[in-house]
Design an enzyme around this catalytic site. Sequence first.
Site, PDB file in Angstrom:
ATOM      1  N   ASN A 137       9.737  -8.698   2.737  1.00  0.00           N
ATOM      2  CA  ASN A 137       9.293  -8.585   1.490  1.00  0.00           C
ATOM      3  C   ASN A 137      10.652  -8.251   0.568  1.00  0.00           C
ATOM      4  OD1 ASN A 137       5.887  -7.813   0.866  1.00  0.00           O
ATOM      5  ND2 ASN A 137       6.604  -7.338   3.167  1.00  0.00           N
ATOM      6  N   GLU A 141       5.959  -8.992   6.846  1.00  0.00           N
ATOM      7  CA  GLU A 141       6.002  -7.431   7.002  1.00  0.00           C
ATOM      8  C   GLU A 141       5.062  -7.138   5.908  1.00  0.00           C
ATOM      9  OE1 GLU A 141       9.108  -5.972   4.294  1.00  0.00           O
ATOM     10  OE2 GLU A 141       9.624  -4.469   5.692  1.00  0.00           O
ATOM     11  N   ASN A 155       6.887   1.466   9.826  1.00  0.00           N
ATOM     12  CA  ASN A 155       6.761   0.061   9.218  1.00  0.00           C
ATOM     13  C   ASN A 155       6.902  -0.703  10.569  1.00  0.00           C
ATOM     14  OD1 ASN A 155       6.990  -2.533   8.054  1.00  0.00           O
ATOM     15  ND2 ASN A 155       8.442  -1.873   6.343  1.00  0.00           N
ATOM     16  N   GLU A 203      11.036   3.003   1.050  1.00  0.00           N
ATOM     17  CA  GLU A 203      10.931   3.028   2.469  1.00  0.00           C
ATOM     18  C   GLU A 203      11.336   4.274   3.342  1.00  0.00           C
ATOM     19  OE1 GLU A 203      10.881  -0.516   4.831  1.00  0.00           O
ATOM     20  OE2 GLU A 203      11.527  -1.650   3.124  1.00  0.00           O
ATOM     21  N   CYS A 223      12.230  -7.481   7.886  1.00  0.00           N
ATOM     22  CA  CYS A 223      12.829  -7.683   6.739  1.00  0.00           C
ATOM     23  C   CYS A 223      14.625  -7.144   6.568  1.00  0.00           C
ATOM     24  CB  CYS A 223      11.992  -6.782   5.602  1.00  0.00           C
ATOM     25  SG  CYS A 223      12.638  -7.221   3.742  1.00  0.00           S
ATOM     26  N   LYS A 267      10.195  -0.596  12.769  1.00  0.00           N
ATOM     27  CA  LYS A 267      11.570  -1.006  11.735  1.00  0.00           C
ATOM     28  C   LYS A 267      12.595   0.009  11.970  1.00  0.00           C
ATOM     29  CE  LYS A 267      12.690  -2.859   7.043  1.00  0.00           C
ATOM     30  NZ  LYS A 267      12.020  -2.980   5.644  1.00  0.00           N
TER      31      LYS A 267
HETATM   32  N1  CDV Z   1      11.438  -4.893   2.813  1.00  0.00           N
HETATM   33  C1  CDV Z   1      12.799  -4.830   2.850  1.00  0.00           C
HETATM   34  O1  CDV Z   1      13.342  -4.297   3.743  1.00  0.00           O
HETATM   35  N2  CDV Z   1      13.547  -5.345   1.736  1.00  0.00           N
HETATM   36  C2  CDV Z   1      14.851  -5.281   1.763  1.00  0.00           C
HETATM   37  C3  CDV Z   1      15.170  -5.255  -0.045  1.00  0.00           C
HETATM   38  C4  CDV Z   1      15.262  -3.973  -0.356  1.00  0.00           C
HETATM   39  C5  CDV Z   1      16.663  -5.606  -0.258  1.00  0.00           C
HETATM   40  C6  CDV Z   1      15.452  -6.503   2.112  1.00  0.00           C
HETATM   41  O2  CDV Z   1      16.533  -6.247   2.855  1.00  0.00           O
HETATM   42  O3  CDV Z   1      15.146  -7.690   1.990  1.00  0.00           O
END
Ligand code: CDV
Length: 312
Positions: A197, A47, A111, A147, A172, A128
Site C-alpha cells: 500500500n 498488504e 502486519n 505503522e 510493502c 512485516k
Molecule cells: N505500507 C508501506 O509500507 N508503505 C510505505 C510507504 C510509507 C512509503 C512503502 O514503502 O511503500
Amino acid sequence: MSRIVNVAAAQLGPIQRADSRADVMERLLAHLHNAHAMGCNLVVFPELALTTFFPRWYMEDPVEIDAFYEREMPGPQTQVLFDTAKRLGIGFYLGYAEIALDDAGRPHRFNTSILVGADGNIIGKYRKVHLPGHAENEPWRAFQHLEKYYFEPGDSFEVWRGFGGVMGMALCNDRRWSETYRVMGLQGVEMILLGYNTPVHNPPAPEHDDLSMFHNQLVMQAGAYQNGTWVVGVAKAGKEEGCEMIGGSCIIAPSGEVVAACSTKGDELAIARCDLDLCHSYKSTTFNFAKHRRPEAYRMIVERRGAVAPEA
Ligand code: CDV
C-alpha cells in the site's frame, strides 16, 4: 513435480472504511475465480487486503482499532476464501492485520501475510519486519502513516517449500531494503510474494512523489535480479479515503525483467507463467553466492544499524 507456477498478481482498487469484510471478500473471490479460469495456481493479494489502510488515522479506542484486525485465520469471515481456494485447487498469499495472544494472554499486533497451499492449508506466515512511518500522532500531516503505532515488527525472513519451489514473503516497505531479498536469497528463494500500500505522496519527502512508480519497480527488479528469484509485487491502488495510492502491480523474472503488469488502479489481474528453473542460471553464475560472496567484508551490515560517516 512441475516447476511452472502460473501466478496472478491480484491487484485491488481502493477499500473504503465503510466497506465491510463481506464486500471485500466478494472482490477477493472474484479474483480467485477469474485467476482459476485463466489457469493460475497461485493468487497474490496485497498488504492489508481485508480493510482500508487504517494506519493513516490516529485512533485511541481499542474497540475501534481492533475491528481492523483478525484474531484467527481462517476466521468466520475469511473461511470462504480458504474453502473456495481449496475447491478450485489454487493457492494464495494474503496480507492482513493480525492479533496474536502470547502465553500470558497478552495481545500482540502484526502486519502479517500468509501463504496458503492449493489444499487450503497454511504453508507459512510472515510478520512485516520494516515498519515505516511514525509512532506518535502527527495530525498536521495530510494523512498519517502510523505503522509503528499499530504494529510490532516481525523478526525474520523465512522461506517455505511450496508450489514446487522455495517461496518467500515480504510486505510493502520491506521491498525497499536489499537485506529483505538477500536474507531470502541465502535460503535459496525462488519466488518472493509481496503486497503493498504505497501513497503517491510521501509527506516527509514530497520531492520523491514524481518518482514513486519508478522507485517501486527499481527496488523489486533489483531484488529479483541480484538474487536470481521471481518477485510478485501487488498493490492496493487508487484513491482510498482521499489518499491516492500507486498501482503498478507486476511480476518480475529472475532476469529483473517485468513480464506482466497491471495498467489500471482498480481490481485487476496480471498473470504470468513462471518457470522456477529460470532462477538457476542466475544463482549458478553471476550470483553464485557460495563462489563469489565475501561475508567477511559485510560485517557492518549486521553490526551497525544507522550510517556513521568518518569524521571530517
Ligand atoms: N505500507 C508501506 O509500507 N508503505 C510505505 C510507504 C510509507 C512509503 C512503502 O514503502 O511503500
